[in-house]
Design a protein around this motif. Structure first.
Motif, PDB file in Angstrom:
ATOM      1  N   GLU A  74      28.635  68.701  16.724  1.00  0.00           N
ATOM      2  CA  GLU A  74      27.792  69.833  16.390  1.00  0.00           C
ATOM      3  C   GLU A  74      26.763  70.005  17.501  1.00  0.00           C
ATOM      4  O   GLU A  74      26.157  69.039  17.950  1.00  0.00           O
ATOM      5  CB  GLU A  74      27.091  69.531  15.069  1.00  0.00           C
ATOM      6  CG  GLU A  74      26.333  70.671  14.496  1.00  0.00           C
ATOM      7  CD  GLU A  74      25.753  70.292  13.147  1.00  0.00           C
ATOM      8  OE1 GLU A  74      24.577  70.603  12.931  1.00  0.00           O
ATOM      9  OE2 GLU A  74      26.455  69.674  12.342  1.00  0.00           O
ATOM     10  N   VAL A  75      26.570  71.249  17.951  1.00  0.00           N
ATOM     11  CA  VAL A  75      25.591  71.522  18.996  1.00  0.00           C
ATOM     12  C   VAL A  75      24.274  71.862  18.332  1.00  0.00           C
ATOM     13  O   VAL A  75      24.201  72.744  17.476  1.00  0.00           O
ATOM     14  CB  VAL A  75      26.054  72.692  19.898  1.00  0.00           C
ATOM     15  CG1 VAL A  75      24.981  73.025  20.919  1.00  0.00           C
ATOM     16  CG2 VAL A  75      27.354  72.341  20.576  1.00  0.00           C
ATOM     17  N   VAL A  76      23.227  71.159  18.720  1.00  0.00           N
ATOM     18  CA  VAL A  76      21.897  71.399  18.173  1.00  0.00           C
ATOM     19  C   VAL A  76      20.980  71.741  19.337  1.00  0.00           C
ATOM     20  O   VAL A  76      20.861  70.964  20.283  1.00  0.00           O
ATOM     21  CB  VAL A  76      21.357  70.160  17.426  1.00  0.00           C
ATOM     22  CG1 VAL A  76      19.960  70.410  16.918  1.00  0.00           C
ATOM     23  CG2 VAL A  76      22.299  69.784  16.306  1.00  0.00           C
ATOM     24  N   ILE A  77      20.333  72.904  19.265  1.00  0.00           N
ATOM     25  CA  ILE A  77      19.411  73.319  20.319  1.00  0.00           C
ATOM     26  C   ILE A  77      17.999  73.068  19.820  1.00  0.00           C
ATOM     27  O   ILE A  77      17.581  73.608  18.793  1.00  0.00           O
ATOM     28  CB  ILE A  77      19.616  74.798  20.686  1.00  0.00           C
ATOM     29  CG1 ILE A  77      21.047  74.999  21.191  1.00  0.00           C
ATOM     30  CG2 ILE A  77      18.592  75.238  21.716  1.00  0.00           C
ATOM     31  CD1 ILE A  77      21.426  76.426  21.427  1.00  0.00           C
ATOM     32  N   LEU A  78      17.266  72.217  20.535  1.00  0.00           N
ATOM     33  CA  LEU A  78      15.909  71.866  20.164  1.00  0.00           C
ATOM     34  C   LEU A  78      14.917  72.713  20.941  1.00  0.00           C
ATOM     35  O   LEU A  78      15.167  73.046  22.108  1.00  0.00           O
ATOM     36  CB  LEU A  78      15.655  70.387  20.439  1.00  0.00           C
ATOM     37  CG  LEU A  78      16.556  69.400  19.697  1.00  0.00           C
ATOM     38  CD1 LEU A  78      16.299  67.999  20.191  1.00  0.00           C
ATOM     39  CD2 LEU A  78      16.312  69.500  18.206  1.00  0.00           C
TER      40      LEU A  78
END
Length: 87
Positions: A74-78
């Motif tokens: 899963e790609v998580v952009i912080l």
């Protein structure tokens, strides 16, 4: 059942080393982390290497080959951290 000990210091058998290898501990260092075998006198490290053999770990593909995506990842952009100014 015959127990063949690999590590005398910690009483670790071949069966235990193979079990840890099946669970992903496919280097002597990972085996040591899993059960301490090879961390005291070191006499068993070569035997552990022999038990692991060459095919113990799946081979990695070079970075320029194969898919770049990891299945199930899963790609998580912080958000970026605020800048801090020196006084």
């Amino acid at each position: 059942m015959t127990r063949v000990y690999v590590c005398s210091c910690f009483g670790i058998t071949e069966q235990q080393v193979r079990k840890h290898a099946e669970q992903g501990a496919c280097t002597p260092r990972k085996i040591a982390s899993a059960c301490k075998a090879g961390t005291d006198c070191g006499n068993c490290v070569r035997r552990i290497q022999a038990l692991l053999g060459r095919g113990a770990c799946p081979r990695r593909e070079p970075a320029d080959q194969g898919s770049a995506e990891v299945p199930g990842a899963e790609v998580v952009i912080l958000p970026a951290a605020p800048a801090v100014r020196a006084a």
